[in-house]
Design an enzyme around this catalytic site. Sequence first.
Site, PDB file in Angstrom:
ATOM      1  N   ASP A 180      -6.595 -77.867  72.866  1.00 23.50           N
ATOM      2  CA  ASP A 180      -7.616 -77.313  73.764  1.00 23.50           C
ATOM      3  C   ASP A 180      -7.616 -78.038  75.115  1.00 23.50           C
ATOM      4  OD1 ASP A 180      -8.507 -79.728  72.905  1.00 23.50           O
ATOM      5  OD2 ASP A 180     -10.506 -79.044  72.260  1.00 23.50           O
ATOM      6  N   ASP A 240     -10.828 -80.490  79.139  1.00 23.43           N
ATOM      7  CA  ASP A 240     -10.880 -80.462  77.668  1.00 23.43           C
ATOM      8  C   ASP A 240     -12.038 -79.550  77.248  1.00 23.43           C
ATOM      9  OD1 ASP A 240      -9.852 -81.807  75.083  1.00 23.43           O
ATOM     10  OD2 ASP A 240     -12.055 -81.965  74.957  1.00 23.43           O
TER      11      ASP A 240
END
Length: 708
Positions: free
Chosen positions: A619, A576
Site C-alpha cells: 500500500d 502510505d
Amino acid sequence: MAHRKGHVSDPWDVFGDLISRIAEDRRYWMIPLMLWTAMVGSSLWWGWRTTELHTENMALGQAKYIEGMVEAVRSWNAFHGGVYVPTGPETQPNPYLKDPHREIDGPGNTVLTKVNPAFMTRQLAELIRDKSDTTVHLTSLKPINPGNFADAWETAALKAFEQGSPSRFELVEGSTPLFRYMKPLMVEQVCITCHEHQGYKVGDIRGGLSVSFTPTELLAAETRTKQHSLAVHLAVWLLVSATTVAGLARVRQQILSLRAAKEHQDVLVEQRTGELRVQCAERKSAEERLRLLIDSSGQGILAINRHGVCTDCNPMARQLLGYDREALIGAHVRDLIYYATPDGQPRDVRTCAMTRAFRNGEAVQETDTVFWTAEGQTLPVEFNAHPLAAGEQGTVLLFTDIRDRKKAELQLRTLSNAVERGPAPVTIFDDDGVIQYANQPFCDLMGYPADKLIGATIASIQSGETEASVYDDFWRTIRANRVWRGELSSKCHDGRVLLLNTSVSPISSTGSSDFVYVALFEDITERRREEDDVWCQANFDALTGLPNRNLFQDRLVQAVEQSRRNKRTMALMYIDLDGFKKVNDTLGHAAGDMVLKEAGDRIAAYLRSTDTVARLGGDEFAVLVPATVSPREIEFVAERILLSLAQPFDLGGQTGKIAGSVGIAFYSGEDESLDRLVHRADIAMYAAKRHGGSVFRLYDPKMEAASG
C-alpha cells in the site's frame, strides 16, 4: 612604250568640292559675298559712269549748240564785213575797232556805228547770260579788248589749242559746278582786215570761244539716276546675298546631313563589320568547340555522303571499330562495318536501316545491333542516323558501345528475378514518392494487388502513427544520396497497422542526378508487441497500471540530475495508505485491489503531466515532482491528496474507508546522494504515521532522532 596617265580631275568635281568647302565653313561665306559685292559694285560703277558720260554728252551737245550758233552769227558778220547799227545807250561805238568808217551817218540824221564780229559776240553773250545761266566769252592770249582776257582755265585751253587740241570740255568742280566748253577761233581771210596789225595770218589761232553754264537740271537728273541705280543695285545685292547665304545654308545643312548620314552609315558599317567579325570568331570558335566535342565524344561519329561513303570520323569511332582514319575515309560504311547480322548472315540491302538513312535521307535508329570491327569481331552497338541540314546531302551516324549496358541488363534481370522471387518485401519509388514497382511479398504483406500499388504514393499507405519528424529525416537522408534505416508504421488494405523495419537506398542506373529509391521492409509488429509487453511487465504495476519501483527509480535519477543541472528544487513524496490492511482483511483481497487502483487514480488526479506517481509495493505509493515552484505548492498538493484519500471507496456494494500519511523531502541540487533523498522522504512519512495519519510532514532533521 607604255605611258602612264596622270589623274585628271574633273572640273565639275573640283567646283563641287570648292562649293562644299565654302558652304561647310561659314568663314568662307564672305568669298561669294565679296564676289557678289564686287560684281554689283562694278555694275554700279559702270552705271554711274555711263550716267556721268550721258550727262557730259548732254552738256557738251548743249555747249556745242550754243557755240555753233554764236560762231554762225560771227561768220555771218564777218562775211558781210561787219554791220552798222544806230548808236544808242546800249550800243556805243566800239573804241577798240580801228576802222576809219567806224561811224557813218544814217537816214534821218541817225548815226550808225559799225559792229564787228567780236563786238557782236560780246553783245550776244550778254543777251545769252541775261536769258539763261550760260556764259559765252570771247577770249584770246593777245586780246585787243581787255574784257577778252582769258582766265586760268581758258588760258590752259588756248595753250592746248596751240599744241593741236581741237577743243576742250570739262566739268569744273567748285562751290557751283560748271560745265565749260571752248573751241579755238581760227584766222580766216575775212579776219585779216581787223587783226593783221597783230601779226596774225590765215590759219593762226587768234583766240577761242568759251561756253560755260551751270548744269543744275542735268546734275539733278544724274543724281536721281545714280540713286535709282544705287537702290536697284543694293536691292539686287541684298537679294543675291540673301539667296547666296540661304543657298549656302541649305547646302551646308545638306552637307552636314549627308556627313552625319555618312558617319552614321560608317558607324553602322563598322558595327556590322564588328558584328560580322564577332560572328566569324564565334562561328570559328563554335566550329572548334564542335570539332572538340566530336573528337572528345564518348560516342562513335561517322559522316556519310549520299553514296554511303565515309567522309569524316572521330577518334572514338576509330577506337571502337579498330580502323585508322585512312581506312575509314573513302570506304563504304555499310560494306565495311554493317555487312552482316549478329549471327554472320549477310544483310538484305532492301531492308537495311543504314542504307535507308544515307540513300533516302531517313532518320533511323537501331537500339540493339552489331557492327563488325577490323578484327572481324562483332561490336554490340546502338546507333542513330540523321540526315544533314536542309540543302546539304549526307548523313551523320552516331553509335554507342552497349557491351556494358548488355552486361548491366543481364545483371538487372538476374537481380530482378532475385527480388521478385525472394521473400523480402521490396518497393521502388521516385523522388515524388510514387511507387513504380512492388514485388509480390510486399503486395501480400500490405494486402494490395500490384496494380493498386503501382502509381500510388508512399504517403497513401502511412498509418499516421509515425511522427512527421521521422518522415522529414527520411526524405532528407535519401535525397542526400544516403541510406536511411528506421521504423515506419503503415496501414494495410484491411485497416491493420503494421510496424515495418525499413531500409531505403537511393540508386541511379544511368549515373544521372535523377534517383529512384529501393525500400526493403521487415514486419516487426509482433516482435515489438512482445518486447513492449516484457518492458511493461518490468516497469509497470500489473494491478494499478502505474510505474513500478524500477521505472520510478529511473525517473527519479533523471529528475535529480536535471535538478542538479538546472539548480532547481524538486520534491519527493512517500504515501502510505492507513487502514488498508483492515479493508483487505475484512472485505477481501478483491476489495483491497479495488482500493489500491482507486487510490492510484485519486493521487494522479492532482498531478501534472510532467509529474510521476508510482506504486512501490503493497500500500505504498511515491510521487515525483521534478520542477517545484515553491514548497507551499507541494503542501497544497499533499493536502488535496489526503482529502481525496479520506473519501469513502465504493467497493461493489460495500464501502471502505482509508486515510493516508504523506512524507515530503526536497532536493535543491546539493551534492547529496539519491539514497539519502529517499531516506528523508521515508523518515517524513513515518513521522506522519506516528502523528496518527491523514496528515503530511515535511522532512526535518529532528525526525532522525525520533525514528532511531
